[in-house]
Design a protein around this motif. Structure first.
Motif, short mmCIF file in Angstrom:
data_model
loop_
_atom_site.label_atom_id
_atom_site.label_comp_id
_atom_site.label_asym_id
_atom_site.label_seq_id
_atom_site.Cartn_x
_atom_site.Cartn_y
_atom_site.Cartn_z
N ASP A 169 0.85 -1.26 -0.28
CA ASP A 169 -0.02 -0.22 -0.01
C ASP A 169 0.93 1.39 0.19
N ILE A 170 2.18 1.03 0.04
CA ILE A 170 3.17 2.24 -0.13
C ILE A 170 4.12 2.22 -1.47
N LYS A 171 4.09 3.39 -2.16
CA LYS A 171 4.69 3.34 -3.39
C LYS A 171 5.97 4.25 -2.96
N VAL A 172 7.14 4.48 -3.32
CA VAL A 172 8.28 5.25 -3.35
C VAL A 172 8.53 5.89 -4.55
N GLU A 173 8.68 7.21 -4.78
CA GLU A 173 9.07 7.88 -5.66
C GLU A 173 10.51 8.36 -5.45
N THR A 174 11.57 8.30 -6.31
CA THR A 174 12.98 8.77 -5.89
C THR A 174 13.63 9.72 -6.97
N SER A 175 14.54 10.44 -6.17
CA SER A 175 15.33 11.26 -6.95
C SER A 175 16.90 11.28 -6.20
N TYR A 176 17.90 11.39 -6.93
CA TYR A 176 19.06 11.53 -6.39
C TYR A 176 19.94 12.45 -7.20
N ALA A 177 21.20 12.96 -6.54
CA ALA A 177 22.18 14.01 -7.30
C ALA A 177 23.42 13.63 -6.50
N GLU A 178 24.50 14.40 -7.02
CA GLU A 178 25.70 14.50 -6.54
C GLU A 178 25.49 15.42 -5.39
N PHE A 179 26.42 15.49 -4.51
CA PHE A 179 26.38 16.15 -3.28
C PHE A 179 26.04 17.69 -3.16
N ASN A 180 26.80 18.58 -3.90
CA ASN A 180 26.62 20.00 -4.24
C ASN A 180 25.16 20.25 -4.71
N ALA A 181 24.84 19.50 -5.92
CA ALA A 181 23.62 19.75 -6.42
C ALA A 181 22.45 19.07 -5.59
N TYR A 182 22.54 18.16 -4.78
CA TYR A 182 21.59 17.73 -3.82
C TYR A 182 20.99 18.97 -2.91
N TRP A 183 22.16 19.50 -2.13
CA TRP A 183 21.74 20.62 -1.51
C TRP A 183 21.27 21.62 -1.86
N GLN A 184 21.71 22.18 -3.03
CA GLN A 184 21.04 23.26 -4.10
C GLN A 184 19.57 22.92 -4.27
N LYS A 185 19.41 21.69 -4.79
CA LYS A 185 17.95 21.41 -4.98
C LYS A 185 17.16 21.46 -3.83
N MET A 186 17.47 20.93 -2.60
CA MET A 186 16.90 20.67 -1.45
C MET A 186 16.37 22.08 -0.88
N ALA A 187 17.56 23.09 -1.13
CA ALA A 187 17.03 24.37 -0.45
C ALA A 187 15.98 24.81 -1.22
N THR A 188 15.89 24.66 -2.53
CA THR A 188 14.78 25.22 -3.60
C THR A 188 13.64 24.52 -3.04
N GLU A 189 13.45 23.41 -2.87
CA GLU A 189 12.33 22.49 -2.85
C GLU A 189 11.57 23.09 -1.44
N ILE A 190 12.63 23.08 -0.47
CA ILE A 190 11.89 23.22 0.95
C ILE A 190 11.50 24.88 1.06
N ALA A 191 12.20 25.89 0.36
CA ALA A 191 11.79 27.26 0.13
C ALA A 191 10.25 27.33 -0.76
N GLY A 192 10.11 26.30 -1.60
CA GLY A 192 9.02 26.40 -2.17
C GLY A 192 7.99 25.30 -1.47
N GLY A 193 8.19 24.93 -0.26
CA GLY A 193 7.07 24.10 0.47
C GLY A 193 6.91 22.66 -0.19
N SER A 194 7.70 22.02 -1.07
CA SER A 194 7.51 21.08 -1.57
C SER A 194 8.78 19.98 -1.48
N ALA A 195 9.17 19.81 0.13
CA ALA A 195 10.17 19.14 0.50
C ALA A 195 9.61 17.58 0.50
#
Length: 424
Positions: free
Chosen positions: A62-88
């Protein structure tokens, strides 16, 4: 096997992170739940993670998992963007150096209650790495320590003395110089390590110092930074370390590491980077050694190689915790993941897989067994703003590498930026 989305680098810096998140309850109801899970790493880590997630979905239909990954620097840049946009994402891989920052910004959910994960077989010193104000916001996914990677064939050909317990920074300078000279400076003895705050921290700890005080202030001076950079600058100028245009391309990925590209014969890293395909990626077999010292304390410590958290805004915190518990405590998954994120934190799984390891993971496993008696407990998670301090350390060192600034001026500039980041 589900498709994987790779993130591209975002232009937004970590300091742009917006933490105005609010807790949302689990509104999954009786219908199927979809979780978003993101991590950083190379393709081989992603492949193993996907296999582990397939096992989770087979058991939790009953649980599905969608995934994303990146290299370290790109990961944190993208994470900051997503959290700022309310879509963590619901579940996010977390770094030891960012735990306090993200927790203080109200981004991470506290573990406990509906988000309980069994940590009874984990080292409690590792649990402290994800604890802020007595509350657990991140759980370790693996254990690692700092290490020195070196190419035995290149060092032997150059007549350089191999690294050994108790070797010194002067020994490193001499050996790296021999390797560079033996290749006409085409392959440098060591990757310039002046821009990485992690290695500066070990150097500080060898002198009885630390990065931060208990109240979150800098625990070192501009003179400490200047001394460290004067040493690394000397190695680069002499040809022992990589030149500026090579070093500036280092981004935390194995693919862009000068050792992988065979423009350097050694460098500093974490032993969790030794995954099953590391020899294939690097194009040759490597060895691990402890850090050089000044003749005293080794300065290294056992730390969470990476941690895992639930976003406070997740609508499915219970299911997110189920996923985390499965990844860390299921024996089948432990065999699948192996040491792809460092040594397993579950002691039973670690002991079970240790004897069967081969190749690079076995090298890392044996290295940790050898060095464990000399490792100290990790310091508390760094304070809010430490991510910006780490980034400034690398950015300002660029001015040193490219000779745009004197070392004393660069050290003062960094200290001023670091204090501003911590005060923000």
């Amino acid at each position: 096997m589900r498709p994987i989305a790779r993130w591209a680098a975002a232009a937004v810096a970590l300091v742009a992170l917006v933490g105005s998140t609010a807790a949302c309850g689990d509104d999954s109801g009786d219908g199927p739940v979809t979780l978003r899970f993101t991590w950083w790493g190379n393709a081989d880590r992603a492949e193993l993670t996907e296999k582990a997630l397939d096992a989770f979905e087979a058991e939790h239909t009953d649980i599905k998992v969608e995934t994303s990954y990146a290299e370290f620097n790109a990961y944190w840049q993208k994470m900051a963007t997503e959290i700022a946009g309310g879509s963590a994402p619901d579940v996010l891989q977390m770094d030891y150096r960012y735990v306090r920052e993200y927790a203080d910004r109200n981004v991470l959910a506290e573990f406990g209650g509906s988000t309980r994960v069994d940590t009874s077989k984990f080292s409690q010193s590792l649990i402290k790495g994800g604890t802020v104000g007595g509350k657990v916001y991140a759980i370790p996914m693996g254990q690692n320590t700092q290490e020195f990677t070196w190419d035995p064939a290149a060092w032997q050909a150059a007549g350089a003395t191999p690294p050994a317990d108790g070797w010194t920074w002067n020994d490193l300078e001499t050996a790296a110089g021999k390797v560079s000279a033996s290749t006409g400076n085409k392959v440098r003895g060591v990757v310039d390590f002046g821009m990485i705050e992690d290695w500066f921290e070990v150097w500080l700890r060898q002198q009885g110092k630390a990065l931060y005080t208990d109240d979150g202030k800098l625990a070192y001076t501009a003179a400490d930074v200047q001394k460290y950079w004067e040493f690394t600058d000397r190695l680069r100028r002499s040809g022992a370390a990589t030149q500026a245009d090579v070093t500036s391309k280092v981004d935390g990925s194995q693919a862009n590491d000068p050792v992988t590209q065979k423009t350097a014969a050694s460098g500093f890293g974490y032993d969790s980077g030794f995954t099953p395909k590391t020899w294939e990626i690097m194009g040759r077999e490597m060895k691990l050694a402890p850090f050089p010292t000044s003749g005293g304390d080794l300065g290294q410590y056992a730390k969470p190689s990476m941690l895992i958290s639930v976003a406070k805004r997740s609508k499915h915190p219970k299911e997110a915790a189920q996923l985390i518990d499965f990844l860390l405590n299921d024996k089948e998954v432990g065999t699948i993941l192996g040491t792809s994120r460092g040594m397993p934190v579950n002691s039973e799984i670690r002991d079970a897989i240790g004897a069967a390891l081969t190749g690079p993971p076995k090298v890392a496993y044996e290295f940790e067994k050898q060095i464990l008696p000399k490792l100290k407990d990790a310091p508390p998670p760094p304070p809010k703003g430490s991510g910006a301090v780490k980034a400034a350390f690398q950015r300002v060192y660029d001015d040193v590498m490219f000779q745009r600034s004197s070392i004393p001026a660069a050290a003062e500039k960094f200290m001023n930026e670091a204090k501003q980041a911590l005060a923000a």
